[in-house]
Write an enzyme that holds these catalytic residues in place. Sequence first.
Site, short mmCIF file in Angstrom:
data_model
loop_
_atom_site.label_atom_id
_atom_site.label_comp_id
_atom_site.label_asym_id
_atom_site.label_seq_id
_atom_site.Cartn_x
_atom_site.Cartn_y
_atom_site.Cartn_z
N GLY A 13 0.83 -1.20 0.00
CA GLY A 13 0.00 0.00 0.00
C GLY A 13 0.85 1.25 0.00
O GLY A 13 1.83 1.32 0.72
N THR A 142 5.21 2.48 6.20
CA THR A 142 3.87 1.91 6.40
C THR A 142 3.02 2.96 7.07
O THR A 142 3.46 3.65 7.97
CB THR A 142 3.80 0.66 7.32
N VAL A 143 1.78 3.10 6.62
CA VAL A 143 0.85 3.97 7.35
C VAL A 143 0.51 3.33 8.70
O VAL A 143 0.17 4.03 9.65
CB VAL A 143 -0.45 4.25 6.57
N ASP A 144 0.63 2.01 8.78
CA ASP A 144 0.23 1.30 10.00
C ASP A 144 1.21 1.51 11.15
O ASP A 144 0.90 1.19 12.29
CB ASP A 144 0.10 -0.20 9.72
N ARG A 192 -4.97 -2.85 10.43
CA ARG A 192 -5.53 -4.19 10.60
C ARG A 192 -5.22 -4.77 11.96
O ARG A 192 -6.08 -5.27 12.66
CB ARG A 192 -4.94 -5.13 9.54
N TYR A 295 -8.83 5.10 1.51
CA TYR A 295 -7.65 5.66 0.84
C TYR A 295 -7.46 7.16 1.05
O TYR A 295 -6.35 7.67 0.88
CB TYR A 295 -7.72 5.39 -0.68
N LEU A 296 -8.55 7.86 1.35
CA LEU A 296 -8.39 9.30 1.54
C LEU A 296 -7.30 9.57 2.58
O LEU A 296 -6.53 10.51 2.45
CB LEU A 296 -9.69 9.97 2.00
N GLN A 297 -7.27 8.74 3.65
CA GLN A 297 -6.35 9.00 4.74
C GLN A 297 -4.89 8.79 4.35
O GLN A 297 -4.02 9.54 4.73
CB GLN A 297 -6.70 8.17 5.97
#
Lengths: 417, 417
Positions: A13, A142-144, A192, A295-297
């Site tokens: 992603g 990673t955004v996570d 997640r 996805y906006l974030q």
Amino acid sequence: MTANNAFYAQSGGVTAVINASACGVIETARQHRDQIANVYAGRNGIIGALTEDLIDTSQESAADIAALRYTPSGGFGSCRYKLKSLEANKREYERLIEVFKAHDIRYFFYNGGGDSADTCYKVSQLSETLGYPVQAIHVPKTVDNDLPITDNCPGFGSVAKYIATSALEASFDVRSMSKTSTKIFVLEVMGRHAGWIAAAGGLIEDHNIPVLVLFPEIEFNPEQFIAAVKAKVAQHDFCTIIVSEGAHYPDGRFLAEQGTRDAFGHAQLGGAAPVVANMIKEALGYKFHWAVADYLQRAARHLASKTDVDQAYAMGQAAVNLALAGHNAVMPTVKRLSDSPYQWEVGEAPLSAVANVEKFMPREFITPDGFGITPICKTYLLPLIQGEDYPPFANGLPRYVTLKNAPVAKKLGEFAL
Amino acid sequence: MTANNAFYAQSGGVTAVINASACGVIETARQHRDQIANVYAGRNGIIGALTEDLIDTSQESAADIAALRYTPSGGFGSCRYKLKSLEANKREYERLIEVFKAHDIRYFFYNGGGDSADTCYKVSQLSETLGYPVQAIHVPKTVDNDLPITDNCPGFGSVAKYIATSALEASFDVRSMSKTSTKIFVLEVMGRHAGWIAAAGGLIEDHNIPVLVLFPEIEFNPEQFIAAVKAKVAQHDFCTIIVSEGAHYPDGRFLAEQGTRDAFGHAQLGGAAPVVANMIKEALGYKFHWAVADYLQRAARHLASKTDVDQAYAMGQAAVNLALAGHNAVMPTVKRLSDSPYQWEVGEAPLSAVANVEKFMPREFITPDGFGITPICKTYLLPLIQGEDYPPFANGLPRYVTLKNAPVAKKLGEFAL
């Protein structure tokens, strides 16, 4: 010293700042043309390497490469494609070496998360097992925010800023309306397994907003949750709820699961927000609104954190410097020196310690009741959302770059994925 | 000339710039203290007038009133509460007059959309029917952009900028991923009956993004839609879809309806995006992601259109000037003088022509196939999203103002709503 080529690919992603890392890699490599002749980018990530679909980044102007710094998404294309172990799929690794040899590639820069760190680690081992020298450096993204060792992952700070800002704005909206209308606003966010993004929503508590957070790290208890919502509304007349897509019941069932899975076998989630909103409506009768940022974030470069952009660029830059210093199988990291003022420097971690390790929210970052974040968590998060770094706008919209992405002439035969 | 007081209230769904109109009203009134002694704001809209719950805006500092210009939401609270006709509910109108008399209120500024314009019009008739002179001026506000006569409605330009920017960013993201992952991104936007917000998403077509728009003005035809998606993906490998919450089948059934209704009797919508996404998955098998922007879109002051902020302020300012010039039962409007460069001036419309009239997308603004916007539509929309007007940030988040909202001492007895 002879100049060889480098390979750079984006994996998994994409984020608002992964291109800033690409910018850091390419601009730094261009400063060392005596050692790195050219950076070839994989079209759509590692698939570009396997299919010999390479992009000649030397065809891009300095201005366009500089524009990557403020352009979200993956400028060269990314992919969800995980290489198996060397034993299980030797064919793919041999193909990689074949492509690297054909194009004199000695540096492998792989820009991704935990799965990609694992791939990068395997590539780093190729030089020994397949007898071709290639230095593999992983560029964290990673955004996570779930990679270990590094203070944070580039991509996360911007999502955190976007989620906290959006939740604050929407909460102001709900506060205006609660007398006769909406009392509950539910915002679903990514994450997640790790609740870092959800935690960022918790920052609005310090702006006098009643907020509850549902983390993937905490088993969901409907009774306790409804009681907490009721208490917040009794006191404030409204409540904002941040729900992680990974929030789940004690038996592991997600609050909302679409039943489909991605290429890595992960469940594809979405839709926890309406579930939570309707649960509250049923139990307490409050009018609600809900949003799913999706996805906006992770694409919201218009509201990036300057800290995040700077670190994303620095990671790309550091990756090249590490390679040129002869390192292999490593990942540059962000090393926090102090919280306030936030000071950091570039560190380094061995990929063996990074690959396939997920960093979750520590329990002490979450309040005892499980619905909020603690002061220590705020101290961790706040530096990461500092500063604005607006892209240029033209005619009302951001002026993002689309690269030429000219192909490198192929030298080998076809390869079936 | 004796100075009387003014009443100002926010009505219906709030926006990113309705407070800019409040700022225009209050700052302008403060420049005319010889005519307007004080502005009393209704706490939670017209309910504040009925229950004599008035806010003394003179207690707010000049700096805090100025900060309203960059603070989203309704600073004094809004409400969804529609007054019935004078015949059906004389009691409420008599109460309004009673409150106005008790607090020497001669100016009524009502900041809202079509329903509120109707209320404002009714109040303007009070002076004749109930024998108390009050000048009622409507200040236009709707994110839906559905008020007639005015070139556009303050609130819309900022939502349009937010939706177009967000759709552009998410589309870049999907374009990066489409080779092995997401090919379809569906963004659900507001607009029950009018497709103006959805149309703004269509602007990204000029940034080389394949986009399809589902308008409430066009009856939804699943077969034609699926064929259009298939064609876009065949050409570009991905497609972005903007779906209005009001998109519906020929029989009037919304693509997604939650079954609940708000205080005005409108169906509360949400959830068209997952319906559309799953429809595509089923027909064509493409992997999808979807987002529902909901309140994020109308609260997103961090990405406001400068044009919109300027016009929102100007409408508040003009309302006071119209009142002081002796006008009644009118609404200031934005009058477009030219498209490029965009030039506009303040106009004026009689409320009799505004109340309960909805302005839809003209058919010539929509492409013949029903899935896009025409050049004339783009010419209309583009000026409205021009310019950025970022709020100040502190410690990583926007520094929005929360007013003191001190109550005016009550002089009357209770009133049951």
